[in-house]
Design an enzyme around this catalytic site. Structure first.
Site, short mmCIF file in Angstrom:
data_model
loop_
_atom_site.label_atom_id
_atom_site.label_comp_id
_atom_site.label_asym_id
_atom_site.label_seq_id
_atom_site.Cartn_x
_atom_site.Cartn_y
_atom_site.Cartn_z
N TYR A 139 6.95 -19.54 31.04
CA TYR A 139 7.17 -20.99 31.22
C TYR A 139 8.61 -21.35 30.87
CZ TYR A 139 2.13 -21.94 31.47
OH TYR A 139 0.81 -22.00 31.85
N ASP B 115 -2.55 -18.20 26.08
CA ASP B 115 -3.43 -17.03 26.06
C ASP B 115 -2.70 -15.71 26.25
OD1 ASP B 115 -5.60 -19.02 26.30
OD2 ASP B 115 -4.82 -19.20 28.33
N ARG C 200 -3.12 -34.08 -7.23
CA ARG C 200 -3.97 -34.06 -6.04
C ARG C 200 -5.31 -34.72 -6.38
NH1 ARG C 200 -4.19 -28.16 -3.22
NH2 ARG C 200 -5.61 -27.79 -4.94
N LYS D 265 -12.36 -19.81 0.65
CA LYS D 265 -12.21 -20.99 1.52
C LYS D 265 -11.50 -20.61 2.81
CE LYS D 265 -8.00 -22.28 -0.99
NZ LYS D 265 -7.45 -23.18 -2.03
N HIS E 160 -5.43 -27.07 -12.00
CA HIS E 160 -4.77 -26.24 -10.99
C HIS E 160 -3.25 -26.35 -11.18
CE1 HIS E 160 -4.58 -23.93 -7.34
NE2 HIS E 160 -3.99 -24.87 -6.65
N ARG F 45 -9.40 -18.01 -10.78
CA ARG F 45 -9.72 -18.22 -9.36
C ARG F 45 -8.75 -17.39 -8.52
NH1 ARG F 45 -9.17 -23.29 -11.64
NH2 ARG F 45 -7.30 -23.67 -10.40
N CYS G 219 2.55 -18.13 25.54
CA CYS G 219 1.67 -19.08 26.25
C CYS G 219 0.39 -19.29 25.43
CB CYS G 219 1.28 -18.54 27.62
SG CYS G 219 2.63 -17.91 28.59
C1 PLP Z 1 -6.95 -22.31 -3.00
C2 PLP Z 1 -7.14 -22.54 -4.43
C3 PLP Z 1 -7.08 -21.45 -5.32
C4 PLP Z 1 -6.64 -20.07 -4.91
O1 PLP Z 1 -5.23 -20.01 -4.95
P1 PLP Z 1 -4.45 -18.66 -4.61
O2 PLP Z 1 -3.03 -19.03 -4.79
O3 PLP Z 1 -4.77 -18.35 -3.18
O4 PLP Z 1 -4.95 -17.63 -5.53
C5 PLP Z 1 -7.39 -21.68 -6.65
N1 PLP Z 1 -7.73 -22.92 -7.09
C6 PLP Z 1 -7.77 -23.99 -6.26
C7 PLP Z 1 -8.14 -25.32 -6.82
C8 PLP Z 1 -7.47 -23.83 -4.92
O5 PLP Z 1 -7.50 -24.90 -4.11
#
Ligand code: PLP
Length: 385
Positions: free
Chosen positions: A267, A315, A138, A41, A168, A221, A313
């Site tokens: 600046y 850029d 969430r 992602k 998660h 994951r 800045c």
């Molecule tokens: C982003 C995400 C992950 C990956 O998590 P890391 O800590 O980067 O390994 C796994 N599961 C879900 C649902 C996520 O949103």
């Protein structure tokens, strides 16, 4: 005239061998039956979605995961055929296109299924994973009753294939395991509500995958540590293999000048020379993700640490040089130069944030140069590709 890949002296280098190494090292510690989602992602945490996806798949990852529909579409358009799970919420009106593109959606509401069912062309089944909220708060369903209702609905509607289920963790990166344990047992309890357990059950992010085998089920994951970054500083000493940061951020001096005592820089004229000094100008700024709060941060030039002086800045950024150096001298903002090293974690500390945010911040304006076997194998430029 043939166009080059980019026309500026600022770029990020992505070491694909490091990505490959982290995926392979993870697979080495996992039991054979446990599969790997490579989490790509947010343009692979700023590293480049398709390049990381290809590398992770070639290292043995089984599936990809992204947060949004557009991210998945981007991968499909770039020729990625592997299964892709969208971890976030997708709109029910996009279900038919998801099925068409063979994307796997995360689902957590019966109403969503009912709405999506109206959209789906029954000839193409939509693969879904049911998200269970065990304490992240969430997205996700929270009760066995909801699981039963959803499972029943799916069994009566052939438009859907319930391939997986997941949860998660909120604190897998903490030394204190209490909340992790609580979430894990809630998940195990809720899994009992399925009449038929889906084929793919997963719960672990990087931190959990690297620390807690009891939560493997049959897939993990893998996000942040695929990029060679620790999920948190406190668990770094516990990691099962050394991590190698994949990203470096580099630029070159575009102007070098001597200023006198009392002369000002930038600046707001926040920096004033206290004597005769050499100032170097770098063609990178907050629009590249090199944000204003980095004023005072050190960078590497000529193998030494030197400070950013004056405000960053949009850029450009100014640094104090140890001596006159030629225009075109390479400057490392993240990564190593000689014996010196600036980690993503060092930048995160300066910004009072986490390493995840630092790599995601490197903007689309910064070209990515991909390194494999010590050679440049690809260059991508979000602006003129
Ligand atoms: C982003 C995400 C992950 C990956 O998590 P890391 O800590 O980067 O390994 C796994 N599961 C879900 C649902 C996520 O949103």
């Amino acid at each position: 005239m043939e166009l080059q890949s980019f026309y500026r002296d600022t770029w990020a280098e992505i070491n694909l061998d490091h990505i490959f190494y982290h995926v392979q090292s993870l697979i080495n510690i996992l039991p054979e039956e446990v599969k790997v989602f490579a989490v790509v992602k947010a343009n692979a945490y700023g590293h480049g979605d398709v390049q990381v996806a290809r590398t992770a798949l070639s290292a043995g990852a089984n599936f990809l995961a992204v947060a949004t529909f557009d991210e998945a579409l981007s991968l499909r358009q770039k020729g990625i055929k592997a299964p892709i799970l969208i971890l976030g919420a997708t709109r029910p009106q996009d279900a038919a296109l998801a099925a068409e593109l063979d994307l796997t959606l995360t689902v957590f509401q019966l109403d969503w299924l009912k709405q999506a069912n109206e959209e789906l062309n029954k000839s193409k089944r939509l693969r879904i994973h049911l998200k269970i909220d065990t304490g992240m708060g969430r997205i996700g369903i929270k009760s066995g009753k909801e699981i039963e209702e959803i499972e029943e609905y799916i069994s009566e509607h052939s438009a859907f294939y319930l391939e997986g289920t997941f949860t998660h963790f909120a604190q897998a990166d903490s030394l204190d395991k209490t909340y992790y344990n609580q979430q894990l047992s809630t998940f195990e309890e809720l899994l009992k509500s399925f009449k038929q357990r889906p084929e793919i059950v997963h719960s672990s992010n990087s931190a959990a995958a690297l620390r807690y085998p009891e939560g493997y089920f049959n897939a993990v994951r893998f996000g942040i540590s695929m990029y060679g970054l620790t999920p948190s500083l406190e668990i770094e000493p516990e990691l099962p293999y050394p991590l190698k940061q994949a990203i470096s951020l580099k630029t070159k001096l575009v102007h070098v000048k001597k200023i006198q005592k009392g002369e000002k820089v930038g600046y707001g004229s926040t920096y004033e020379a206290s004597g005769e000094e050499w100032i170097g100008t770098l063609p990178i700024g907050y629009a590249d993700g090199w944000i204003r709060k980095l004023q005072g941060q050190e960078v590497l030039v000529d193998g030494q640490r030197v400070p950013i002086v004056g405000r960053v800045c949009m850029d450009q950024t100014t640094i104090k040089l140890p001596s006159s150096l030629p225009v075109g001298t390479e400057v490392t903002l993240i990564g190593s130069q000689g014996a010196e090293y600036i980690s993503v974690n060092e930048i995160a500390k300066k910004l009072e944030t986490i390493n995840y945010e630092v790599t995601c911040m490197v903007s689309n304006r910064v070209p990515r140069v991909y390194i494999q076997g010590g050679e440049i194998v690809e260059v991508s430029n979000g602006l003129i590709s």
